[in-house]
Design a protein around this motif. Structure first.
Motif, PDB file in Angstrom:
ATOM      1  N   ARG A  81       0.831  -1.210   0.000  1.00 32.80           N
ATOM      2  CA  ARG A  81       0.000   0.000   0.000  1.00 32.80           C
ATOM      3  C   ARG A  81       0.864   1.257   0.000  1.00 32.80           C
ATOM      4  O   ARG A  81       0.640   2.180  -0.773  1.00 32.80           O
ATOM      5  CB  ARG A  81      -0.913   0.045   1.229  1.00 32.80           C
ATOM      6  CG  ARG A  81      -2.080  -0.898   1.211  1.00 32.80           C
ATOM      7  CD  ARG A  81      -2.928  -0.674   2.462  1.00 32.80           C
ATOM      8  NE  ARG A  81      -3.958  -1.675   2.617  1.00 32.80           N
ATOM      9  CZ  ARG A  81      -3.761  -2.892   3.110  1.00 32.80           C
ATOM     10  NH1 ARG A  81      -2.549  -3.262   3.469  1.00 32.80           N
ATOM     11  NH2 ARG A  81      -4.767  -3.732   3.229  1.00 32.80           N
ATOM     12  N   ARG A 119      -9.881  -2.807  -2.710  1.00 24.39           N
ATOM     13  CA  ARG A 119     -10.507  -1.574  -2.198  1.00 24.39           C
ATOM     14  C   ARG A 119      -9.481  -0.484  -1.862  1.00 24.39           C
ATOM     15  O   ARG A 119      -9.751   0.702  -2.030  1.00 24.39           O
ATOM     16  CB  ARG A 119     -11.354  -1.886  -0.967  1.00 24.39           C
ATOM     17  CG  ARG A 119     -12.739  -2.415  -1.292  1.00 24.39           C
ATOM     18  CD  ARG A 119     -13.669  -1.297  -1.701  1.00 24.39           C
ATOM     19  NE  ARG A 119     -14.947  -1.781  -2.210  1.00 24.39           N
ATOM     20  CZ  ARG A 119     -15.843  -0.996  -2.776  1.00 24.39           C
ATOM     21  NH1 ARG A 119     -15.600   0.296  -2.911  1.00 24.39           N
ATOM     22  NH2 ARG A 119     -16.974  -1.482  -3.232  1.00 24.39           N
ATOM     23  N   ASP A 120      -8.299  -0.886  -1.396  1.00 22.97           N
ATOM     24  CA  ASP A 120      -7.269   0.106  -1.092  1.00 22.97           C
ATOM     25  C   ASP A 120      -6.760   0.780  -2.363  1.00 22.97           C
ATOM     26  O   ASP A 120      -6.495   1.987  -2.382  1.00 22.97           O
ATOM     27  CB  ASP A 120      -6.098  -0.534  -0.343  1.00 22.97           C
ATOM     28  CG  ASP A 120      -6.458  -0.898   1.090  1.00 22.97           C
ATOM     29  OD1 ASP A 120      -7.463  -0.358   1.602  1.00 22.97           O
ATOM     30  OD2 ASP A 120      -5.750  -1.718   1.694  1.00 22.97           O
ATOM     31  N   SER A 121      -6.619   0.004  -3.451  1.00 24.19           N
ATOM     32  CA  SER A 121      -6.212   0.586  -4.735  1.00 24.19           C
ATOM     33  C   SER A 121      -7.298   1.520  -5.259  1.00 24.19           C
ATOM     34  O   SER A 121      -7.005   2.605  -5.782  1.00 24.19           O
ATOM     35  CB  SER A 121      -5.941  -0.519  -5.770  1.00 24.19           C
ATOM     36  OG  SER A 121      -4.806  -1.263  -5.427  1.00 24.19           O
ATOM     37  N   SER A 123      -9.530   3.175  -3.515  1.00 24.45           N
ATOM     38  CA  SER A 123      -9.549   4.394  -2.708  1.00 24.45           C
ATOM     39  C   SER A 123      -8.418   5.334  -3.086  1.00 24.45           C
ATOM     40  O   SER A 123      -8.615   6.556  -3.191  1.00 24.45           O
ATOM     41  CB  SER A 123      -9.449   4.041  -1.221  1.00 24.45           C
ATOM     42  OG  SER A 123     -10.578   3.302  -0.813  1.00 24.45           O
TER      43      SER A 123
END
Length: 220
Positions: A81, A119-121, A123
């Motif tokens: 991340r 989901r982190d990508s 966001s």
């Protein structure tokens, strides 16, 4: 460029990376930046880093974990991340993608993002490119537990949003995903001719391809 029968299309399903966003960011991160940082952080050569990473990439391609930052952080023993933030300045829209989104929303189409991105990508990209206002829903395949390559993804999508596949348009830059959508019955399918702005046109095989979003909204 195909002419779309817009009167026969109620729902527009759109991929994100390589379709709405320039794939250069992702290609550069996974093929250049991550191997370099892997080499530096593990104290090995760049060539050795690529030798160690390549079998992992080949073994997991097209599966849900391929798109999962938690999986790669664990496998590579790296803070993926955080490393993605180091190249976030490369995140960019494809030409006229926002014009296309505004036009189809204005025309009253149901517009839904479906991405394999973690989901982190998702966001991270939404923080830099204001995509969310154009969409009714932003769906990650991780929400369902199946990648878009899988029939189970499409079954889950149908149960979730209740769309008519025959009256839907789906645009994606990955041929196995387009073939999965076709098998499910999605009536209107388009590939992307140049998903990465730093590379030339790709072979989209049996699928018509969009190269100009301005031209695509003709007759809308």
């Amino acid at each position: 460029m195909p002419t779309l029968p817009w009167r026969d299309i109620d729902t527009v399903l759109l991929d994100m990376d390589g379709t709405l966003l320039d794939l250069h960011y992702d290609n550069h991160f996974w093929m250049e930046h991550l191997p370099q940082r892997y080499a530096e952080l593990h104290g090995i050569s760049r060539a050795m880093a690529e030798l160690e990473m390549q079998p992992l990439f080949e073994r997991n391609a097209g599966q849900l974990q391929w798109y999962c930052l938690d999986f790669w952080s664990s496998e590579l023993r790296l803070p993926v991340r955080e490393l993605k933030l180091e190249t976030a300045h490369l995140i960019a829209l494809r030409p006229d993608a926002d014009t296309f989104l505004a036009a189809i929303k204005q025309a009253g189409k149901r517009v839904i993002l479906i991405t394999n991105a973690h989901r982190d990508s998702l966001s991270l990209k939404l923080e830099r490119i204001e995509l969310a206002p154009y969409f009714e829903r932003l769906i990650s395949s991780h929400d369902y537990g199946f990648p878009k390559e899988s029939r189970q993804f499409w079954d889950a999508l149908q149960a979730d949003i209740g769309f008519d596949p025959g009256r839907s348009l789906f645009i994606d830059d990955t041929l196995p995903i387009l073939r999965s959508a076709r098998e499910f019955g999605v009536g209107h399918l388009l590939a992307v001719s140049v998903p990465d702005s730093r590379k030339g046109p790709k072979d989209t095989a049996e699928f018509a391809a969009v190269g100009d979003y301005q031209a695509l909204i003709a007759g809308l």
